[in-house]
Design a protein around this motif. Structure first.
Motif, PDB file in Angstrom:
ATOM      1  N   ASP A 418       0.837  -1.204   0.000  1.00 29.75           N
ATOM      2  CA  ASP A 418       0.000   0.000   0.000  1.00 29.75           C
ATOM      3  C   ASP A 418       0.874   1.257   0.000  1.00 29.75           C
ATOM      4  O   ASP A 418       2.089   1.173   0.175  1.00 29.75           O
ATOM      5  N   ILE A 419       0.224   2.415  -0.203  1.00 26.06           N
ATOM      6  CA  ILE A 419       0.970   3.665  -0.370  1.00 26.06           C
ATOM      7  C   ILE A 419       1.809   3.999   0.863  1.00 26.06           C
ATOM      8  O   ILE A 419       3.001   4.287   0.762  1.00 26.06           O
ATOM      9  N   ILE A 420       1.189   3.946   2.045  1.00 24.72           N
ATOM     10  CA  ILE A 420       1.899   4.321   3.275  1.00 24.72           C
ATOM     11  C   ILE A 420       3.107   3.401   3.488  1.00 24.72           C
ATOM     12  O   ILE A 420       4.218   3.860   3.771  1.00 24.72           O
ATOM     13  N   SER A 422       4.712   1.610   1.228  1.00 20.20           N
ATOM     14  CA  SER A 422       5.716   1.846   0.181  1.00 20.20           C
ATOM     15  C   SER A 422       6.578   3.056   0.540  1.00 20.20           C
ATOM     16  O   SER A 422       7.813   3.000   0.491  1.00 20.20           O
ATOM     17  N   PHE A 423       5.905   4.152   0.894  1.00 23.96           N
ATOM     18  CA  PHE A 423       6.628   5.373   1.262  1.00 23.96           C
ATOM     19  C   PHE A 423       7.523   5.144   2.467  1.00 23.96           C
ATOM     20  O   PHE A 423       8.706   5.455   2.450  1.00 23.96           O
TER      21      PHE A 423
END
Lengths: 482, 482
Positions: A418-420, A422-423
């Motif tokens: 997910d985005i969080i 990944s970041f």
């Protein structure tokens, strides 16, 4: 590129790396923890490979190693240490999978502290000590790298520190590096012993005191407890570790000067002043942000805010509170800390305060220049003008850091994270912090990340630790052309 | 600073801004939509205030306006247009709240396209046209600003475009600007008419064709439909709008040259080549990422990927699909597009391709310099060396953009918004895109953002639109010292 000389040096490194395995070997005997043979085999293979490399390759002229060769040695040293350092994990069965074992080992030597181990407390004591020792030795490597080697390779603006301490001249790796190294290591050892003593005085078991001090000074963050520092639930331990994380985030040449009697050296250093100011401001912001929604007493809010802000900005990664549940403002501040990092010349990773100061000054100068187009206004640090080539080098570092960050995030998200996550996973590894947010948050670990993702993060840890250039330069065609 | 002359110029601007309200006034008569008097009063107040300012202040010497005065005029023009532009919304009761009305109006003139209106279709036709017209006029302002004014103010590396088109010399705002402006506006009008024609040919109602063309060319993104372009569910409309969004993302001086007969001008321009390449690569990545999980036919996946990537990277903000539900990779690519932006000299916002190219070249040069420390290697664009002062200006722009982005995100999160919304709302306004992610995602709007947050975002829209420096410089003490 004289690969033979490079491999001979790696051989010497391996020999000593193997020797360092004797410490956990002794611990495994004392505790009869069953890890004796795995550490013994690792010692034999590592030191043995060093001896073989050393004696098979004829001695060459070390005094004239080129800049390019210097970078190759630095990068290969960390890759090789990661490989041999993973042997105790593999042989003992603590981490049976090669990817995971290499991940844990590289996370140690790069002083990142990202772990794939779910039940840390079930590991044999010998293996636990080895895990902490990889961080402590990685920290020793980083101090020498950032104060005695990188400035002379002209990497990422580190040239600014050329004059800080007796060091070899221009871009040659000369024997005087070993003098600088010895001086700095004495400081490093002294502060480590101090921390062990203070933790032990507060009744932390000796073994845990040693392991935690070994992981504080390199801003590493591995703990012997499944719940990290939170598990002790002790304001004293947290206070001691907070103070030593701050010390670890300060340029070690300042500690050296302080111990030589220059007591106002921290106060007078412009980078140190900014570092402490940022730290204080962010701790205050987070304290008032978590006071109420998370902690009902102001002292508790301050205690955890101080610990977590310090832990993340110094890129240590110890945990006393599940900050992933804190309000958005605190989370964003901690995310920001993952990029800021501590001082240059410390054991901390990420972009670092010195670069942030110069980027900010550059931004302000451009505003000034628009108002006074004909004014010449050099950027200064501590009263001294900073050469434009150093600024260019820092800009290059900054844009490469961001670019590689974005590329890695794109890859992590393309394999289904997910985005969080990944970041945060990329920010926490390229900045050598350890825990992030999302799936790799403070109460989770990196085990669920797919193998491809783990290799991307391994690459990020090495990139971040070796100041980007040292690694990325080896991928440039110009590097390989004669 | 000669404020009287500045306010006299603002007076002229107001007069014409008021005149432009006659167009929606006529529409309100045709449709008898009840917005006649609110537009009439707005016209009288706006043009009237212009006449008063113009005649009360004595004529001064316009040919010698200083750089500082130029920046003040630019910033005050947008602030003032935002204020008077909000009158029709307020008077008609379409947006009864002052903060919301100013937000919508500034979102129009800055060509952002972030809206606080939930039921767009319930607005009177006259007000709908005015809303679209604010974007179209904002776009006209931006073209002149980015090609004829900013390069001469030395802002953010825009100097590179000095030689592109006949323009006034050095940093004086001279009458020749009006010649350049007229030439560019003809191009702008011509392409707008072409789009209106093509949409109308596809049987979009004339009113909607005009409104959508008015919001495509300035890369604005306001729609007359609650569901944006998705509501038409027409591959033809989406195709036409995609092509015109790309045209709007290209430097208008290239269009000018193309219409003069230089047919290979797009192909030969280095920035344009990179822009199209990035666009193609990202569309392909997103197409294959959403093919399967979101769209079961490859053609549908391509259609929506092409539309959304183009819409976000050109900073338009039209919507055909709820991209907030797309897989993480696509979301991260779209988030990245919010920072990249289109070409300099287009109506698009954000950092812009030209700056990205030069930042990347700078990064690569530093790698090269480490390998060849004594090589002199100027950074080139299209074969021409780029002066170091232009690079410095771009670095300054970049660091200010990031700093202001971070500060705004911290404020947004401190007033209680979640992390994704804080990030996306600032990225989507400072980049002049419009829709973001989270609470301000493609199927939501900015109404739920607290008032303080709306003012922060209004500031972001103006900052981004006026290339940061033009606004931020007025906050620097040096600007006000004589």
């Amino acid at each position: 590129m004289r690969f033979r000389q490079i491999f001979r040096l790696i051989g010497i490194l391996n020999f000593f790396l193997g020797l360092s395995m004797l410490a956990p070997l002794i611990v495994s005997i004392i505790y009869s923890d069953g890890s004796f043979f795995s550490l013994l085999y690792s010692f034999i293979i590592t030191s043995g490979s060093g001896i073989v490399l050393f004696f098979l390759i004829k001695r060459g002229d070390y005094t004239s190693l080129s800049q390019r060769e210097g970078m190759a040695i630095v990068t290969l040293s960390w890759l090789s240490a990661g490989f041999f350092g993973s042997l105790p994990f593999l042989f003992s069965g603590s981490i049976p999978n090669i990817t995971n074992a290499y991940f844990e080992s590289i996370s140690g030597f790069t002083t990142t502290g990202a772990s794939i181990i779910s039940n840390i407390e079930s590991l044999p004591k010998g293996i636990l000590l080895w895990r902490s020792l990889t961080q402590w030795m990685g920290g020793m490597g980083i101090i020498v790298l950032s104060i005695a080697i990188l400035p002379f390779l002209g990497v990422g603006g580190m040239q600014l520190y050329k004059a800080e301490i007796p060091s070899p001249i221009v871009d040659k790796l000369q024997p005087r590096i070993s003098e600088t190294a010895k001086t700095l290591w004495k400081v490093y050892l002294f502060i480590t012993l101090l921390e062990i003593g203070l933790l032990f005085l507060g009744r932390m078991p000796l073994f845990d005191s040693i392991c935690h001090a070994f992981c504080t000074m390199p801003t590493g963050g591995f703990s012997t407890q499944n719940g990290s520092i939170a598990q002790f639930n002790s304001a004293y331990f947290e206070g001691v570790i907070t103070v030593f994380m701050i010390l670890a985030g300060i340029n070690f040449s300042l500690h050296f000067k302080f111990l030589k009697g220059a007591f106002r050296v921290f106060d007078r250093d412009p980078e140190c002043r900014v570092f402490i100011s940022i730290l204080v401001i962010l701790i205050i912001l987070v304290t008032f942000n978590i006071y109420g929604p998370i902690y009902h007493s102001l002292s508790h809010a301050f205690r955890h805010a101080a610990f977590q802000v310090t832990s993340i900005i110094t890129t240590t990664g110890f945990v006393t509170s599940n900050y992933a549940n804190w309000p958005a403002l605190s989370q964003i501040i901690l995310l920001l800390c993952m990029f800021i990092g501590a001082m240059a010349g410390s054991t901390g990773g990420a972009i670092k305060i010195m670069r942030i100061i110069l980027l900010a000054k550059h931004g302000y100068r451009e505003i000034f220049r628009l108002v006074h187009p004909h004014a010449v206004r050099p950027i200064k640090l501590g009263g001294k003008p900073v050469p434009e080539e150093v600024l260019n080098s820092i800009w290059g570092f900054f844009i490469l850091y961001l670019t590689l960050f974005i590329v890695a995030v794109i890859i992590m998200s393309s394999i289904g994270l997910d985005i969080i996550t990944s970041f945060a996973s990329v920010a926490a590894t390229i900045g050598n912090i350890g825990p992030g947010f999302g799936l790799v948050g403070p109460v989770n670990n990196y085990l669920p990340v797919p193998d491809l993702g783990k290799w991307v993060l391994i690459f990020c840890m090495i990139l971040g630790r070796l100041e980007i250039y040292t690694v990325i330069i080896m991928l440039a065609p110009a590097y390989w052309r004669k």
